[in-house]
Design an enzyme around this catalytic site. Structure first.
Site, PDB file in Angstrom:
ATOM      1  N   ARG A 119      47.839  39.024  43.339  1.00  0.00           N
ATOM      2  CA  ARG A 119      46.389  39.245  42.746  1.00  0.00           C
ATOM      3  C   ARG A 119      45.488  38.516  43.765  1.00  0.00           C
ATOM      4  O   ARG A 119      44.602  37.720  43.522  1.00  0.00           O
ATOM      5  CB  ARG A 119      46.366  38.188  41.532  1.00  0.00           C
ATOM      6  CG  ARG A 119      47.171  38.712  40.168  1.00  0.00           C
ATOM      7  CD  ARG A 119      46.659  40.292  39.748  1.00  0.00           C
ATOM      8  NE  ARG A 119      47.499  40.760  38.838  1.00  0.00           N
ATOM      9  CZ  ARG A 119      48.750  41.256  39.106  1.00  0.00           C
ATOM     10  NH1 ARG A 119      48.927  41.557  40.487  1.00  0.00           N
ATOM     11  NH2 ARG A 119      49.589  41.841  38.302  1.00  0.00           N
ATOM     12  N   SER A 161      43.295  38.228  32.284  1.00  0.00           N
ATOM     13  CA  SER A 161      44.128  36.980  32.459  1.00  0.00           C
ATOM     14  C   SER A 161      43.078  36.119  33.265  1.00  0.00           C
ATOM     15  O   SER A 161      42.589  36.314  34.116  1.00  0.00           O
ATOM     16  CB  SER A 161      45.491  37.184  33.199  1.00  0.00           C
ATOM     17  OG  SER A 161      46.135  38.120  32.676  1.00  0.00           O
ATOM     18  N   GLU A 231      42.495  33.423  38.083  1.00  0.00           N
ATOM     19  CA  GLU A 231      42.384  34.556  38.539  1.00  0.00           C
ATOM     20  C   GLU A 231      41.117  35.218  38.356  1.00  0.00           C
ATOM     21  O   GLU A 231      40.724  35.926  39.294  1.00  0.00           O
ATOM     22  CB  GLU A 231      43.409  35.357  37.634  1.00  0.00           C
ATOM     23  CG  GLU A 231      43.423  36.965  38.151  1.00  0.00           C
ATOM     24  CD  GLU A 231      44.554  37.746  37.223  1.00  0.00           C
ATOM     25  OE1 GLU A 231      45.606  37.253  37.282  1.00  0.00           O
ATOM     26  OE2 GLU A 231      44.218  38.930  36.929  1.00  0.00           O
TER      27      GLU A 231
HETATM   28  C1  FAD Z   1      41.155  43.605  28.839  1.00  0.00           C
HETATM   29  C2  FAD Z   1      41.468  43.324  30.422  1.00  0.00           C
HETATM   30  C3  FAD Z   1      43.162  43.780  30.964  1.00  0.00           C
HETATM   31  C4  FAD Z   1      43.210  43.412  32.193  1.00  0.00           C
HETATM   32  N1  FAD Z   1      44.475  43.477  32.701  1.00  0.00           N
HETATM   33  C5  FAD Z   1      44.684  43.208  34.009  1.00  0.00           C
HETATM   34  C6  FAD Z   1      46.149  43.391  34.411  1.00  0.00           C
HETATM   35  O1  FAD Z   1      47.170  44.032  33.806  1.00  0.00           O
HETATM   36  N2  FAD Z   1      46.263  43.505  35.906  1.00  0.00           N
HETATM   37  C7  FAD Z   1      45.344  43.018  36.593  1.00  0.00           C
HETATM   38  O2  FAD Z   1      45.462  42.718  37.867  1.00  0.00           O
HETATM   39  N3  FAD Z   1      43.997  42.855  36.179  1.00  0.00           N
HETATM   40  C8  FAD Z   1      43.857  42.972  34.726  1.00  0.00           C
HETATM   41  N4  FAD Z   1      42.475  42.693  34.576  1.00  0.00           N
HETATM   42  C9  FAD Z   1      41.616  42.458  35.423  1.00  0.00           C
HETATM   43  C10 FAD Z   1      40.751  43.568  36.141  1.00  0.00           C
HETATM   44  O3  FAD Z   1      41.024  44.724  35.299  1.00  0.00           O
HETATM   45  C11 FAD Z   1      41.123  43.832  37.455  1.00  0.00           C
HETATM   46  O4  FAD Z   1      40.958  42.591  38.457  1.00  0.00           O
HETATM   47  C12 FAD Z   1      40.121  44.728  38.157  1.00  0.00           C
HETATM   48  O5  FAD Z   1      40.664  45.267  39.340  1.00  0.00           O
HETATM   49  C13 FAD Z   1      38.759  44.514  38.323  1.00  0.00           C
HETATM   50  O6  FAD Z   1      38.064  45.549  38.654  1.00  0.00           O
HETATM   51  P1  FAD Z   1      36.503  45.635  38.893  1.00  0.00           P
HETATM   52  O7  FAD Z   1      35.778  46.811  39.416  1.00  0.00           O
HETATM   53  O8  FAD Z   1      35.897  45.454  37.414  1.00  0.00           O
HETATM   54  O9  FAD Z   1      36.128  44.216  39.601  1.00  0.00           O
HETATM   55  P2  FAD Z   1      35.090  43.320  39.389  1.00  0.00           P
HETATM   56  O10 FAD Z   1      35.512  42.276  38.149  1.00  0.00           O
HETATM   57  O11 FAD Z   1      33.652  43.543  39.488  1.00  0.00           O
HETATM   58  O12 FAD Z   1      35.447  42.175  40.707  1.00  0.00           O
HETATM   59  C14 FAD Z   1      36.646  41.418  41.092  1.00  0.00           C
HETATM   60  C15 FAD Z   1      36.461  41.169  42.559  1.00  0.00           C
HETATM   61  O13 FAD Z   1      36.509  42.098  43.197  1.00  0.00           O
HETATM   62  C16 FAD Z   1      35.675  42.397  44.323  1.00  0.00           C
HETATM   63  N5  FAD Z   1      35.048  43.684  44.397  1.00  0.00           N
HETATM   64  C17 FAD Z   1      34.815  44.785  43.569  1.00  0.00           C
HETATM   65  N6  FAD Z   1      34.713  45.804  44.352  1.00  0.00           N
HETATM   66  C18 FAD Z   1      34.789  45.473  45.728  1.00  0.00           C
HETATM   67  C19 FAD Z   1      34.465  46.300  46.809  1.00  0.00           C
HETATM   68  N7  FAD Z   1      34.270  47.680  46.592  1.00  0.00           N
HETATM   69  N8  FAD Z   1      34.921  45.770  48.102  1.00  0.00           N
HETATM   70  C20 FAD Z   1      35.224  44.532  47.997  1.00  0.00           C
HETATM   71  N9  FAD Z   1      35.245  43.648  46.982  1.00  0.00           N
HETATM   72  C21 FAD Z   1      35.245  44.125  45.670  1.00  0.00           C
HETATM   73  C22 FAD Z   1      34.466  41.330  43.566  1.00  0.00           C
HETATM   74  O14 FAD Z   1      33.519  40.901  44.591  1.00  0.00           O
HETATM   75  C23 FAD Z   1      35.211  40.264  42.792  1.00  0.00           C
HETATM   76  O15 FAD Z   1      35.778  39.423  43.664  1.00  0.00           O
HETATM   77  C24 FAD Z   1      42.068  43.019  33.109  1.00  0.00           C
HETATM   78  C25 FAD Z   1      40.905  42.775  32.564  1.00  0.00           C
HETATM   79  C26 FAD Z   1      40.555  43.022  31.296  1.00  0.00           C
HETATM   80  C27 FAD Z   1      39.085  42.929  30.598  1.00  0.00           C
END
Ligand code: FAD
Length: 237
Positions: A119, A161, A231
């Protein structure tokens, strides 16, 4: 909003789909990639995906074109950029397993040169797109088995999480063991379905979420001697 060809600002925090964020009422200045970065292209056995591409659309594309490796991204909300920055994953599957290279601040970098682990990934900039070697064979049975894992996850709004699982442990089990499963402050609570999910039951406030995070860390440290590590990313100025 960053468009193609723009110089990427260094004084702003990039958000993807904001699915892994806890945002304070006073966040730092934010930025996002424009929809121009939501694309998928296939070329000579390589799949290039823009970082703003939503994960659900990546899985649909993989299914339609019989490409394997992306099954675990289903129901993992967010964009490719968020997945890369978090090295998002489910069970033993992680995005870095199938990744070839990422374009970061305009430069292609092979994954071997990007420090990453459970992660986390040190991107040191903005990912605009990434490349994957195409492996034929979408695994529908794997998709179904991964989807069934989601039944114990809450449907209330959350950021997924809250804490990483400590080595050989589950953060959810530890939070439950210190009596916090279902524990509520204001409209924020540790979910009664899965204790590692911080859920918003209505008008949840940032301060209440922070109080719950502190409480869980403090109780788990005191009872088990285990430091919990967030996380979710906390955005405050
Ligand atoms: C219901 C639910 C279930 C989930 N289940 C899981 C799971 O099973 N496994 C898991 O790993 N995660 C899970 N997550 C967390 C989430 O889905 C992941 O972390 C996902 O990858 C976040 O993507 P995002 O685009 O929303 O990123 P954001 O939440 O917008 O950003 C997360 C991080 O990524 C960085 N970031 C985003 N885009 C870029 C880019 N283009 N370049 C550089 N940095 C960037 C941001 O600066 C930030 O630090 C879950 C979340 C929810 C709400």
């Amino acid at each position: 909003m960053i468009q193609k060809g723009d110089t990427i600002p260094t004084d702003r925090y990039l958000i993807g789909g904001a699915n892994n964020l806890l945002i304070s009422p006073t966040p730092p200045p934010l930025m996002m990639l424009s929809k121009e970065f939501a694309y998928i292209e296939e070329n000579s056995g390589i799949l290039e995906i823009g970082a703003a591409m939503p994960t659900g659309r990546i899985v649909s594309y993989a299914k339609k074109h019989n490409i394997g490796g992306f099954e675990f991204c289903s129901k993992l909300p967010g964009t490719l950029g968020g997945m890369l920055a978090m090295n998002a994953g489910v069970k033993s599957y992680e995005i870095f397993d199938i990744l070839h290279s990422i374009q970061i601040n305009g430069e292609w970098i092979n994954k071997e040169h990007i420090p990453h682990g459970y992660r986390f990934a040190k991107l040191r900039g903005v990912a605009t797109c990434a490349r994957f070697e195409i492996v034929k064979g979408f695994n529908a049975a794997l998709l179904d088995s991964l989807l069934s894992l989601r039944t114990n996850q809450p449907h209330d709004p959350s950021a997924g999480s809250a804490f990483k699982n400590p080595p050989n442990e589950y953060a959810g089990r530890l939070i439950e063991a210190v009596g916090l499963k279902g524990y509520r402050i204001g409209d924020m609570a540790w979910s009664d379905l899965h204790a590692n999910f911080l859920v918003n039951l209505g008008e949840g406030r940032y301060e209440d979420a922070i109080a719950l995070l502190h409480l869980a860390k403090e109780r788990v440290k005191r009872k088990f001697g285990i430091p919990l590590q967030e996380e979710i990313k906390i955005l405050t100025a």
